[in-house]
Design a protein around this motif. Structure first.
Motif, PDB file in Angstrom:
ATOM      1  N   SER A 410       0.830  -1.194   0.000  1.00  0.00           N
ATOM      2  CA  SER A 410       0.000   0.000   0.000  1.00  0.00           C
ATOM      3  C   SER A 410       0.860   1.238   0.000  1.00  0.00           C
ATOM      4  O   SER A 410       2.038   1.218   0.367  1.00  0.00           O
ATOM      5  N   GLU A 411       0.261   2.297  -0.426  1.00  0.00           N
ATOM      6  CA  GLU A 411       0.966   3.562  -0.574  1.00  0.00           C
ATOM      7  C   GLU A 411      -0.019   4.664  -0.237  1.00  0.00           C
ATOM      8  O   GLU A 411      -1.188   4.605  -0.612  1.00  0.00           O
ATOM      9  N   TYR A 412       0.452   5.662   0.478  1.00  0.00           N
ATOM     10  CA  TYR A 412      -0.426   6.760   0.837  1.00  0.00           C
ATOM     11  C   TYR A 412       0.018   8.011   0.097  1.00  0.00           C
ATOM     12  O   TYR A 412       1.200   8.311   0.046  1.00  0.00           O
ATOM     13  N   ILE A 413      -0.935   8.691  -0.500  1.00  0.00           N
ATOM     14  CA  ILE A 413      -0.621   9.940  -1.192  1.00  0.00           C
ATOM     15  C   ILE A 413      -1.112  11.081  -0.327  1.00  0.00           C
ATOM     16  O   ILE A 413      -2.308  11.338  -0.257  1.00  0.00           O
ATOM     17  N   PRO A 414      -0.220  11.757   0.340  1.00  0.00           N
ATOM     18  CA  PRO A 414      -0.676  12.788   1.260  1.00  0.00           C
ATOM     19  C   PRO A 414      -1.383  13.937   0.552  1.00  0.00           C
ATOM     20  O   PRO A 414      -2.348  14.473   1.047  1.00  0.00           O
ATOM     21  N   THR A 656      11.113  11.660   8.601  1.00  0.00           N
ATOM     22  CA  THR A 656      11.439  12.679   7.623  1.00  0.00           C
ATOM     23  C   THR A 656      10.191  13.107   6.887  1.00  0.00           C
ATOM     24  O   THR A 656      10.003  14.259   6.580  1.00  0.00           O
ATOM     25  N   ASP A 657       9.367  12.140   6.611  1.00  0.00           N
ATOM     26  CA  ASP A 657       8.151  12.414   5.897  1.00  0.00           C
ATOM     27  C   ASP A 657       7.351  13.479   6.614  1.00  0.00           C
ATOM     28  O   ASP A 657       6.916  14.452   6.042  1.00  0.00           O
ATOM     29  N   ALA A 658       7.196  13.227   7.881  1.00  0.00           N
ATOM     30  CA  ALA A 658       6.363  14.122   8.654  1.00  0.00           C
ATOM     31  C   ALA A 658       6.977  15.520   8.700  1.00  0.00           C
ATOM     32  O   ALA A 658       6.277  16.516   8.669  1.00  0.00           O
ATOM     33  N   LYS A 659       8.295  15.535   8.766  1.00  0.00           N
ATOM     34  CA  LYS A 659       8.952  16.826   8.835  1.00  0.00           C
ATOM     35  C   LYS A 659       8.814  17.555   7.518  1.00  0.00           C
ATOM     36  O   LYS A 659       8.633  18.744   7.457  1.00  0.00           O
ATOM     37  N   PHE A 660       8.913  16.764   6.501  1.00  0.00           N
ATOM     38  CA  PHE A 660       8.920  17.353   5.183  1.00  0.00           C
ATOM     39  C   PHE A 660       7.618  18.075   4.906  1.00  0.00           C
ATOM     40  O   PHE A 660       7.596  19.181   4.411  1.00  0.00           O
ATOM     41  N   ARG A 663       1.299  17.690   7.957  1.00  0.00           N
ATOM     42  CA  ARG A 663      -0.115  17.585   7.669  1.00  0.00           C
ATOM     43  C   ARG A 663      -0.762  17.029   8.921  1.00  0.00           C
ATOM     44  O   ARG A 663      -0.126  16.328   9.679  1.00  0.00           O
ATOM     45  N   PRO A 664      -2.019  17.351   9.070  1.00  0.00           N
ATOM     46  CA  PRO A 664      -2.663  16.882  10.295  1.00  0.00           C
ATOM     47  C   PRO A 664      -2.842  15.374  10.309  1.00  0.00           C
ATOM     48  O   PRO A 664      -2.929  14.777  11.360  1.00  0.00           O
ATOM     49  N   PHE A 665      -2.912  14.781   9.148  1.00  0.00           N
ATOM     50  CA  PHE A 665      -3.261  13.371   9.106  1.00  0.00           C
ATOM     51  C   PHE A 665      -2.400  12.666   8.077  1.00  0.00           C
ATOM     52  O   PHE A 665      -2.186  13.177   6.990  1.00  0.00           O
ATOM     53  N   ASN A 666      -1.887  11.536   8.439  1.00  0.00           N
ATOM     54  CA  ASN A 666      -1.025  10.803   7.535  1.00  0.00           C
ATOM     55  C   ASN A 666      -1.238   9.313   7.751  1.00  0.00           C
ATOM     56  O   ASN A 666      -1.549   8.888   8.866  1.00  0.00           O
ATOM     57  N   VAL A 667      -1.059   8.556   6.709  1.00  0.00           N
ATOM     58  CA  VAL A 667      -1.146   7.110   6.854  1.00  0.00           C
ATOM     59  C   VAL A 667       0.201   6.534   6.489  1.00  0.00           C
ATOM     60  O   VAL A 667       0.769   6.898   5.469  1.00  0.00           O
ATOM     61  N   LEU A 668       0.703   5.683   7.322  1.00  0.00           N
ATOM     62  CA  LEU A 668       2.002   5.081   7.059  1.00  0.00           C
ATOM     63  C   LEU A 668       1.822   3.584   6.888  1.00  0.00           C
ATOM     64  O   LEU A 668       1.512   2.887   7.845  1.00  0.00           O
TER      65      LEU A 668
END
Lengths: 1102, 197
Positions: A410-414, A656-660, A663-668
């Motif tokens: 799976s892949e999440y597109i923020p 890093t993703d989060a830093k980059f 966003r309020p919501f992310n799926v990893l």
């Protein structure tokens, strides 16, 4: 990791693999700790009735765990230490899963013993370690730094096993070790502490060759202080400790390999084997009196022989797998048991309760001791299946009874908030991530369940193994492109908006193991290219624009570990698992060079340098972030057998993703090694959420759109924003409705985005350059404006996750009704992270493990028993302040409800900040902070945080908070106090949330009782209050202080008028006196805020 | 050993043992690999492919480490060389201005001798201690005890050891065999989870 990041795990139906390599039981017999090949530790709860249940999964190591040991005096600090294949060592707090200390040393340990000598040593004691190096290392238990080593003068070699002997008789502690070659060595421990601390060489006192290889265990009999049990893989021996004379040798029968043993009582020993059997022997002395000191070992040798009393064996099951790691825990105090425990590679734990006096059957044949308990992670998942469904399980209904689809990748597109899931049957499902998460977590979401917009892409015939969304890595690529690879080495290029197949690449090279994209600086014919690593160790380069395969490098003998790009000379550099390097020329497709050993290492390192040099260019910093993400994510997939990739690297990737992109919501999506079982982690960024939710001045949107001339995309976004805002204002949009409303604009903007790809491309560049220059204040803002109602939905989901559902039924009802949030299906699995690379996840059913949890509370989303107490304490300090918005109307107004949510969230954020703030920082800030004379340091710090967290409102207010009232400080103090008492962040957050919600709902509950027609005036008043979420409340407190000095009645009436006029269009006023009583406390704040509100949302006041 | 045009002779001491760490480590890794492979009964039946893959992973890990021990000599700093047991292993004892290091690089046994001279405390040279290296070059400086020393001459002798060459070849071949076994098993792995639908 950002401290405001909260994680919630969405487990699949299958438990993550946990191949146990090390196992121990803590000294209090409450927790079993296991270490796995995958690199995680698992904490299992052990009840008084010897029932096992998995509690928590700890992520900290990136390689297989080799050993576990106690790291402190357990009654004082419940700490254990774990060591991994790659030299990492972690000290964990077993009660809450925190990693207290981490170090990486160039040593691989296979056994660790904790040693502390209270009267000769300062500090926390030593960890005596042995492993794949000569002799014994001494490591400080607190700092994990190497203190010194015990050296051997004769036959220095690796040490296999060791034990510490505390002999009462000699009043001396000794260290006994057996080397790989079978050499027994003895060091004095207690008498050499001083010379160790002075870094003098300490050599062994005695050594003796034992004439057997592969020593597994050495144990000293503390009951007789005479016997020494040494277990080798093919035999076990008993020695006399006094002169190391051999007393007994027992060779293994029927091909069994011994794995360890323990002395369980005087002359009674327990031996276990690698295949999970164990045997209890009585050592019999035949006739000769024990008082005769044997001068010669041979005399005794004939007098001791073993008698088999009991045996145990694991239940036969097909998952059974070798080798077993076993251990034995002796009884210590009254309620404790003698426990034999084992862990298997399959992840199963088995326990046997060994009777105090094991006896054989009457006829003298050995008695079989039954298994007392057995458990696996999967059992936890099966038992608590309500909570363990994967994120897209609700689609199973669509697949006419074929069972649930197993997600294989799976892949999440923020940027689109889409989750792409590739399934085992070859379909790809694209869904709105937030909706999917809601449907999965929340109860009664039938409404949600039917509607979630999703697309099913059918094109693969085999399980989908990898996915890539190129636009996420480089904004220059088409937004609609998505790549997927399957088991059959077919790679499909999709258009995710039209669901079309743009091209199919057939590679004929085994399963596609990973899809990567070249870094932005690497371009071929002006385009970035896709790199596709296949199961037969080949690497294919795909050109998306040209829909062609540029190169298929097939010469690699070992799995591909690393891909590097050489932009200048157009080389593709492939690093393999055997440390060799292949350099391919991309244009011609020829193998340029093949290097091994030292030279290969140099080549790989060189490439790193060149990348670093490039990144110095000013523009590239954003790119670098991209790259680092890409590279990080590229490594986990390709890592071959040695360092375990799996979760660890991914979690760092997440950081890093989060830093980059905040966003309020992310799926990893998380995937583990050796299995295609994956699960998802939802990440909520509290800070970002609060940031976005605070009533944003519209000017912000305006300025941004005017900033970048005719940027269509952005404008489209801003119109969406406005639209939803107006929706909210017209009070028509309740939760579900607004969700629908949201769906439309999104597609709209996407369509526009499609048309203007080229355009936005240019703008992107400009934007990026501008971004660099813009001050820090601008930077944290996401480049794409997140939709407002989406944010509200996120906030609601977040609150749903945190609320302690089920503690109070009425409260639940009120929450559902007034906050318009849905109840959880069951307790959530929370993820807790304390620092950059340590992370723990609760497992389904963790709630049953909480010690002291009352039975009624099973199935309740309560993080710990402490929460209730904390919450009560919080409530006790709360009543002092009155400025908090209470009293919601019965008619559910989306605006008011969202304001309440904003208020709650900002409160939580504050708590989070406070608890997370390190003590030193608190002091430092405190001292440098302008002091309000009386406030002590702590208060000053708190004050500062308060300002920090609410600086948005400060900015908007245009004035600086200079005074924080006492009442509020007491709250701050309370929370700071919690931090000092090591209350966990999640506990604190939940406690505060519970208290706040209770307060809130209490006032709600009162209103209908006192006077059923609740005045709208008050309502309007409340609205005002809620609009000023953060600082206002402190402000009000300040005012409250002021008011206290003033006569109460005077301000009330004019204010009332004011508020009435505000809400005149809503409702007429009635029941003045009643309201008066309710309101008088709040009203003084009114006039001050009035102008502010008018500024922020004019439409409201008019 | 040439020094001031006179030959010095040193022999290994009889009373103490010194082992070439690289060889010992490599041997121990190999014996662990052998133990992993032989710790099953002859009649043992592997039940799943994953089980074999895990075993192969463990074996390959040990073999790779064994090979790496031979191919990559440790990078030592000069104080580490001075502190190593080897310097105390000679009879007569080494003069204080000599350092000796013995290591294996691929199929060669290497002996390096560093001739040192003390730096004057008031010397104009700026003192920069040398970092760890396999072979230090003349001019490398370090601090030993209270003294600052500089390498003045480096002598290196290499000797090809045929059996090391064989050992390295065997390591490579065995690793490739293991990998081939893994590849063959993983071909079927796609069918383990396969189910018709």
């Amino acid at each position: 990791m950002r401290t405001s990041l909260q994680a919630v795990a969405l487990w699949g139906q299958k438990a993550p693999p946990h191949s146990i390599t090390a196992i121990m039981i803590t000294d209090d017999q409450r927790t079993i700790v296991t270490g796995s090949q995958e690199g995680q530790l698992c904490l299992w709860n052990l009840s008084h009735e010897l029932k096992i249940s998995a509690k928590e999964l700890l992520f900290g190591h990136s390689a297989s765990v080799t050993c576990l040991a106690r790291a402190r005096d357990f009654s004082k600090q419940p700490y254990i230490v774990s060591a991994a294949e790659n030299g990492e060592m972690c000290v964990w707090n077993v009660t809450n899963g925190q990693c207290m200390e981490k170090a990486t040393l160039p040593y691989r340990h296979t056994a660790i013993c904790y040693y502390h000598c209270s009267f000769r040593m300062t500090g926390e004691g030593w960890l005596l370690c042995c492993g794949e190096y000569q002799d014994v290392l001494i490591i400080d238990a607190k700092t994990l730094a190497v203190v010194h080593s015990f050296r051997s003068s004769q036959f220095p070699d690796w040490i296999n096993c060791m034990c510490i002997v505390h002999s009462m008789r000699i009043q001396e502690d000794s260290l006994l070790v057996v080397s790989v070659a079978g050499e027994l060595k003895v060091w004095d421990l207690s008498s050499s502490i001083n010379s160790i601390q002075e870094k003098q060489d300490v050599y062994e006192k005695e050594s003796k060759f034992l004439e057997s290889l592969n020593c597994q265990t050495i144990r000293f009999c503390t009951y007789t202080e005479r016997l020494l049990l040494v277990v080798f893989s093919k035999c076990w021996k008993v020695y006399d400790y006094c002169d190391f004379s051999l007393l007994l040798t027992e060779v293994s029968r029927n091909g069994q390999f011994f794995a360890g043993g323990e002395v369980i009582a005087a002359h009674r020993i327990l031996i276990w084997t690698e295949d999970g059997h164990s045997y209890i022997y009585q050592l019999l002395n035949s006739g000769l009196s024990k008082s005769i000191y044997p001068a010669d070992g041979r005399v005794l040798k004939e007098t001791i022989y073993p008698h088999l009393l009991c045996s145990t064996s694991v239940q036969e099951n097909k998952e059974q797998s070798r080798p077993f790691v076993m251990g034995y825990m002796n009884e210590r105090k009254e309620p404790f048991y003698k426990v034999l425990f084992s862990g298997e590679v399959s992840g199963r734990i088995t326990l046997w309760h060994i009777p105090d006096v094991p006896v054989s059957k009457f006829d003298g044949s050995p008695r079989e001791i039954p298994v007392t308990a057995t458990w696996t992670l999967q059992d936890n998942f099966d038992k608590h299946d309500t909570m363990s469904q994967s994120i897209i399980d609700y689609f199973s209904g669509l697949k006419d009874g074929a069972g649930t689809a197993v997600v294989t990748s799976s892949e999440y597109i923020p940027s689109l908030d889409k989750l792409i899931c590739g399934c085992e049957d070859g379909t790809i499902i694209i869904t709105q991530a937030l909706n999917a998460a809601k449907a999965r977590l929340l109860e009664g979401g039938s409404l949600v369940k039917d509607s979630p917009p999703h697309k099913v892409l059918k094109g693969h015939h085999q399980s989908v193994t990898s996915l890539l969304y190129p636009h996420g890595l480089s904004s220059k690529l088409d937004q609609s492109w998505m790549l997927s690879g399957d088991l059959d080495s077919c790679v499909i290029l999709w258009d995710i908006f039209t669901e079309e197949i743009l091209h199919k690449f057939f590679l004929e090279a085994g399963p596609v193991t990973s899809l990567l994209m070249s870094p932005e600086k690497f371009k071929l014919r002006g385009e970035q290219i896709i790199c596709c690593v296949c199961g037969d160790h080949s690497v294919a380069l795909l050109h998306l624009e040209g829909k062609s395969c540029l190169l298929h490098a097939r010469k690699h003998l070992f799995p591909v570990r690393m891909i590097k790009w050489h932009p200048v000379e157009n080389f593709l550099i492939v690093g393999c698992a055997d440390d060799s390097v292949y350099i391919w020329e991309i244009e011609t497709g020829t193998l340029e060079r093949h290097e091994t050993g030292e030279r290969a290492r140099i080549i790989l390192n060189c490439c790193d340098d060149s990348q670093l040099v490039k990144s110095v260019l000013p523009i590239a910093s954003e790119t670098l972030k991209h790259k680092s993400i890409e590279q990080r994510s590229s490594s986990p997939y390709q890592l071959g057998p040695l360092p375990c990739p799996g979760l660890q690297v991914e979690s760092s990737c997440k950081v890093t993703d989060a830093k980059f992109c905040p966003r309020p919501f992310n799926v990893l999506p998380v995937k583990t090694k050796w299995s295609n079982v994956g699960f998802h982690i939802l990440l909520f960024d509290l800070e970002n959420l609060v940031e976005l939710l605070l009533p944003t001045p519209l000017s912000d949107v305006d300025s941004s759109s005017s900033f970048y001339g005719g940027e269509v995309l952005r404008r489209a976004k801003s119109t969406v924003e406005k639209k939803t805002l107006t929706l909210r204002k017209s009070k028509t949009a309740c939760g579900p409705l607004s969700a629908e409303a949201l769906a439309k604009p999104i597609t709209e903007s996407l369509a526009q985005g499609d048309n203007t790809i080229k355009f936005s491309e240019e703008n992107d560049g400009i934007k990026r350059q501008k971004k660099m220059k813009i001050s820090k204040k601008m930077q944290p803002k996401p480049s794409r404006k997140v939709d407002a109602s989406l944010t509200i939905d996120t906030a609601k989901l977040f609150l749903s996750c945190l609320l302690p559902w089920g503690v109070d039924k009425d409260l639940d009802y009120l929450c559902i009704k007034h906050l318009n949030i849905l109840k959880l299906q069951g307790p959530i699995s929370l993820g807790i992270s304390l620092n950059e690379d340590n992370f723990s996840l609760m497992l389904p059913g963790w709630d049953l493990c909480n010690s002291g949890m009352i039975k009624d509370y099973s199935g309740v989303n309560l993080f710990s028993r402490k929460v209730l107490d904390l919450s009560d304490k919080y409530t006790a300090t709360l009543p002092n302040q009155v400025g908090i918005p209470r009293g919601l109307e019965n008619n559910c107004d989306s605006l008011r409800e969202s304001d309440t949510i904003v208020y709650l969230l900002s409160r939580l954020f504050l708590v989070n900040k406070l608890v997370n703030m390190p003590l030193e920082l608190a002091c430092r800030v405190g001292s440098s902070f302008r002091m309000e004379s009386i406030h002590n340091k702590m208060r000053g710090a708190g004050n500062d945080i308060l300002n920090m967290s609410s600086f948005y409102s400060c900015l908007r207010n245009g004035k600086n908070e200079s005074h924080v009232p006492e009442a509020d400080l007491s709250l701050l103090k309370l929370i700071s106090c919690w931090r000092d008492q090591s209350v966990q962040v999640t506990e604190a957050i939940q406690a505060v949330l519970l208290a706040e919600v209770q307060q809130h709902m209490k006032s709600l509950g009162k209103i209908p009782v006192n006077s059923q027609p609740v005045s709208m005036a008050e309502n309007g008043n409340c609205e005002m209050k809620q609009m000023l979420p953060k600082l206002e409340w402190t402000e009000e407190l300040e005012l409250q202080c002021v008011r206290n000095t003033l006569p109460l009645q005077t301000p009330v009436s004019p204010v009332k008028h004011d508020s009435n006029s505000n809400s005149a269009n809503f409702q007429d006023v009635e029941d003045m006196p009643d309201r008066c009583a309710l309101e008088e406390s709040e009203s003084p704040g009114e006039p001050r805020h009035h102008s502010w509100i008018a500024k922020v949302c004019p439409c409201k006041v008019s | 050993m040439p020094r001031n045009n006179q030959l010095l002779h040193f022999a290994f001491r009889e009373d103490k043992q010194w082992k070439l760490q690289q060889i010992q480590d490599a041997r121990n890794h190999v014996s662990q690999a052998i133990y992993l492979l032989t710790s099953r009964d002859q009649s043992y039946q592997f039940k799943t492919g994953a089980e074999v893959l895990k075993l192969m992973d463990a074996v390959m890990l040990q073999l790779t480490r064994a090979r790496n021990r031979l191919t990559t000599p440790a990078t030592l700093t000069l104080p580490e060389i001075a502190a190593s047991g080897l310097t105390r292993m000679f009879a007569p004892a080494l003069p204080s201005d000599l350092l000796v290091n013995v290591y294996i690089n691929l199929n060669k046994l290497c002996l390096t001798v560093y001739q040192l001279h003390a730096l004057q405390p008031n010397s104009t040279k700026n003192f920069r201690p040398a970092r760890g290296a396999v072979l230090h070059s003349p001019g490398a400086m370090f601090e030993w005890g209270s003294q600052r020393l500089e390498v003045s001459h480096v002598h290196k002798v290499e000797c090809v050891i045929p059996w090391l060459n064989d050992a390295l070849v065997y390591f490579t071949v065995s690793l490739q065999l293991c990998q081939q076994l893994k590849d063959k098993i993983s071909v079927f792995s796609s069918y383990w989870s396969y189910r018709p639908f």
